[in-house]
Structures are given as structure tokens and as C-alpha cells.
Write an enzyme that holds these catalytic residues in place. Structure first.
Site, PDB file in Angstrom:
ATOM      1  N   GLU A  26       0.576  -7.388  15.362  1.00 19.86           N
ATOM      2  CA  GLU A  26       1.603  -8.313  15.860  1.00 19.86           C
ATOM      3  C   GLU A  26       1.364  -8.633  17.342  1.00 19.86           C
ATOM      4  O   GLU A  26       1.576  -9.764  17.785  1.00 19.86           O
ATOM      5  CB  GLU A  26       2.989  -7.713  15.661  1.00 19.86           C
ATOM      6  CG  GLU A  26       4.120  -8.623  16.068  1.00 19.86           C
ATOM      7  CD  GLU A  26       5.488  -8.041  15.684  1.00 19.86           C
ATOM      8  OE1 GLU A  26       5.989  -8.365  14.596  1.00 19.86           O
ATOM      9  OE2 GLU A  26       6.029  -7.255  16.484  1.00 19.86           O
ATOM     10  N   VAL A  62       0.851  -1.189   0.000  1.00 20.61           N
ATOM     11  CA  VAL A  62       0.000   0.000   0.000  1.00 20.61           C
ATOM     12  C   VAL A  62       0.886   1.236   0.000  1.00 20.61           C
ATOM     13  O   VAL A  62       1.887   1.290   0.716  1.00 20.61           O
ATOM     14  CB  VAL A  62      -0.946  -0.021   1.223  1.00 20.61           C
ATOM     15  CG1 VAL A  62      -1.809   1.240   1.266  1.00 20.61           C
ATOM     16  CG2 VAL A  62      -1.825  -1.264   1.196  1.00 20.61           C
ATOM     17  N   GLY A  63       0.515   2.226  -0.847  1.00 21.01           N
ATOM     18  CA  GLY A  63       1.320   3.447  -0.949  1.00 21.01           C
ATOM     19  C   GLY A  63       2.676   3.115  -1.538  1.00 21.01           C
ATOM     20  O   GLY A  63       2.796   2.312  -2.464  1.00 21.01           O
ATOM     21  N   LYS A  64       3.710   3.698  -0.959  1.00 22.56           N
ATOM     22  CA  LYS A  64       5.057   3.538  -1.543  1.00 22.56           C
ATOM     23  C   LYS A  64       5.645   2.130  -1.395  1.00 22.56           C
ATOM     24  O   LYS A  64       6.684   1.833  -1.969  1.00 22.56           O
ATOM     25  CB  LYS A  64       6.017   4.557  -0.910  1.00 22.56           C
ATOM     26  CG  LYS A  64       5.664   5.998  -1.278  1.00 22.56           C
ATOM     27  CD  LYS A  64       6.636   6.975  -0.662  1.00 22.56           C
ATOM     28  CE  LYS A  64       6.215   8.405  -0.972  1.00 22.56           C
ATOM     29  NZ  LYS A  64       6.855   9.381  -0.067  1.00 22.56           N
ATOM     30  N   TYR A  65       4.984   1.287  -0.624  1.00 22.70           N
ATOM     31  CA  TYR A  65       5.524  -0.061  -0.434  1.00 22.70           C
ATOM     32  C   TYR A  65       5.467  -0.912  -1.709  1.00 22.70           C
ATOM     33  O   TYR A  65       6.004  -2.026  -1.724  1.00 22.70           O
ATOM     34  CB  TYR A  65       4.805  -0.782   0.715  1.00 22.70           C
ATOM     35  CG  TYR A  65       5.338  -0.426   2.090  1.00 22.70           C
ATOM     36  CD1 TYR A  65       5.371   0.896   2.522  1.00 22.70           C
ATOM     37  CD2 TYR A  65       5.813  -1.404   2.957  1.00 22.70           C
ATOM     38  CE1 TYR A  65       5.851   1.228   3.771  1.00 22.70           C
ATOM     39  CE2 TYR A  65       6.296  -1.080   4.220  1.00 22.70           C
ATOM     40  CZ  TYR A  65       6.317   0.233   4.628  1.00 22.70           C
ATOM     41  OH  TYR A  65       6.792   0.548   5.877  1.00 22.70           O
TER      42      TYR A  65
END
Ligand code: UD2
Ligand code: MN
Length: 269
Positions: free
Chosen positions: A218, A38-41
Site C-alpha cells: 500500500e 491465502v490461509g484462513k482468508y
């Protein structure tokens, strides 16, 4: 090596890969993998997908599900016969904590959307990572957790569990077996469905009371795996971190988180 509840802990040298593969070949198993970009990933996808082709369940039926808000940025990676990729659109978010945590809900929904027709097992993996060595049939089990590379030598008192009793991710002092990674877990569809559904529900119920667990999903996963013991535990070979020198007991790094500049790629700090 086994846990006190007799689950195998998988390290290099504890299994025969060819024998295991021959057993699972007869069962014609299908593996799903989820990865969120998501986004820059999305910049991590190419390396993730290319190295998965080289090391992740080579020779088996693999279906990778990429969840992204930028479907046009998903690279074309050549996949071998029996392997395929599906892109699923997801909304963006202004908070990385929300992007990370929302994976539980979206994996739950993926399984509910008739994934049974396409897979027997599922692994849910961080995208900012790459494969370096075999990850295969030795990792299969009902509920599968990966020991976090940052804490496996530590006493449980040092594990970064959620410590506020108000949270549904709470783990009391003296409790907990391992500190497991949020960046890699898996198992049968049924077990992972129950895990993701429980973690998602608990995360939402916490949020309604204005509480977010220390390490988001997590933390919830760690609480879940304390109550519901994994039937197989993967050593830190299955999620190392590239910035960490390899410790002598780790003979083979199979999968690891790449070095990244958090400030440059996350929507918030
Ligand atoms: C190795 C490991 O166990 N990593 C965990 C850790 O930090 P990490 O520092 O590894 O978290 P991270 O930044 O990689 O985020 C987790 C994952 O969420 C996705 N993502 C995140 C932000 C974004 O803008 N876009 C996007 O797509 C992506 O798939 C990424 O791999 O703690 C997180 C919870 O707080 C998750 O439990 C991660 O799995
Ligand atoms: Mn990560």
C-alpha cells in the site's frame, strides 16, 4: 468534482449509470478482478463472490481470478452468463505482510500470462470485503485509485505514507495528493501492469536493504500514484469499512471491508 490534474473523483450523483453502461456495452468490454485468499482468508470468499454477482459490473463480461493455497476451499458460487471464475494456486506464507505484498508480483505475472486475451480492464480487490451497491462502468479509467476511508477528511500531513527516505516508497512531507487504498485499485491492463511491476520491484529492492515500508505494498502504491497520477479517483464509497459509521457525505457504500478478528485469521500478529 475533479482533482487538480483534472481526473474525475467519482461520487454517487456525479454520473449517469445507464448512459455510461450504454457507451461501454457497445465496446464489448471485459473486466478481470483479482482476489487473494491465502490461509484462513478463504472464509471471506463466499460473501465476496456472492455480493460481486449482485453489484460488480452486472451485465458485463467479468472474469474473477481467485489466488489461493487452498483451492478445495473455494466455494461454488453460481455465476450469471458471461461471468466466470478461475482459481490459481499460490504458496502460503507465515507472514501476512508477505502475503499482502506478494499480490503485486502475482498480478504482474497474471497480466503477463496473456491476460490480454481475456480482459481489457482489471481491478485488484481485498477479499475481506463485500459489495453493497453498484460498482460498474463509472469506475473505468487508465489508472484508477480509491481514496482510503480512514484519511479522506485529513490533511496530507496525517497520511500514513512511508516517511523514511531510504525506502523506495518514501513520500516527503508536503507531498502526496490522497491516501489511496491498497485494498482496491485498477485500470487498463497496461497501466496496472506497470504499477504492479514497479511496486513489486521496489518492494524487493527495499527488502534487499532490510527495509519494509510502513504499509507494505500500500505504501509503494501510494508513492507510485503520487508520481503517476491516476486518471480516475474513486471516492471512499468504493472501499468503506464496516466498523465505521457512514459519514453524511457518503450517500452510498458500494464496497466495504468486513469486521474481522485479526488475531484469529492471520498467520502472525
Ligand atoms: C482496505 C485496505 O486498503 N486494506 C489494506 C490494509 O489492510 P487490511 O487490514 O485490510 O489487510 P488484510 O488483512 O485484508 O490483508 C490484505 C489482503 O491480503 C490477503 N491475505 C492477507 C493475509 C492472509 O493471511 N491471507 C490473505 O489472503 C487478502 O486478500 C487480504 O484481503 O493494508 C494492507 C497492507 O498492509 C493492504 O494494503 C490492504 O489492502
Ligand atoms: Mn483487507
Amino acid at each position: 468534482m475533479v482533482t487538480p490534474w483534472l481526473a474525475p473523483v467519482v461520487w454517487e450523483g456525479t454520473f449517469n449509470p445507464n448512459l455510461l453502461d450504454s457507451i461501454y456495452k457497445l465496446k464489448n468490454i471485459r473486466i478481470a478482478a483479482t482476489v487473494f485468499a491465502v490461509g484462513k482468508y478463504t472464509i471471506f470468499l463466499k460473501n465476496f463472490l456472492e455480493t460481486a454477482e449482485q453489484h460488480f459490473f452486472v451485465g458485463f463480461q467479468v472474469h474473477v481470478y481467485v489466488f489461493t493455497d487452498r483451492p478445495l476451499d473455494v466455494p461454488q458460487v453460481k455465476m450469471s452468463a458471461g461471468r466466470q471464475l478461475t482459481v490459481r494456486s499460490v504458496p502460503n506464507s507465515q507472514r501476512w505482510q508477505e502475503i499482502s505484498a506478494r499480490r503485486m508480483e502475482l498480478i504482474q505475472k497474471l497480466i503477463e500470462d496473456n491476460l490480454h486475451s481475456y480482459a481489457d480492464y482489471i481491478f485488484c480487490l481485498d477479499v475481506d470485503s463485500q459489495f453493497h451497491g453498484r460498482w460498474g462502468t463509472e469506475s473505468l479509467g487508465g489508472l484508477v485509485g480509491v481514496i482510503h476511508p480512514g484519511y479522506y477528511r485529513d490533511d496530507r500531513s496525517r497520511f500514513p505514507y512511508e516517511r523514511r527516505p531510504e525506502s523506495r516508497a518514501y513520500v516527503a512531507p508536503g507531498e502526496g495528493d490522497f491516501y489511496y487504498c491498497g485494498g482496491a485499485f485498477g485500470g487498463t491492463l497496461e497501466e496496472v501492469h506497470l504499477l504492479t511491476k514497479t511496486c513489486h520491484t521496489n518492494f524487493i529492492d527495499d527488502a534487499k536493504e532490510g527495509i519494509e515500508a510502513a504499509w507494505q505494498e500500500e505504501s509503494h502504491l501510494n508513492r507510485y500514484m503520487w508520481i503517476n497520477k491516476p486518471s480516475k479517483v474513486l471516492s471512499p464509497e468504493y472501499l468503506w469499512q464496516d466498523f465505521k459509521p457512514r459519514n453524511p457525505e457518503v450517500h452510498l457504500v458500494r464496497f466495504s471491508g468486513v469486521i474481522k478478528n485479526y488475531a484469529a485469521i492471520r498467520p502472525n500478529v
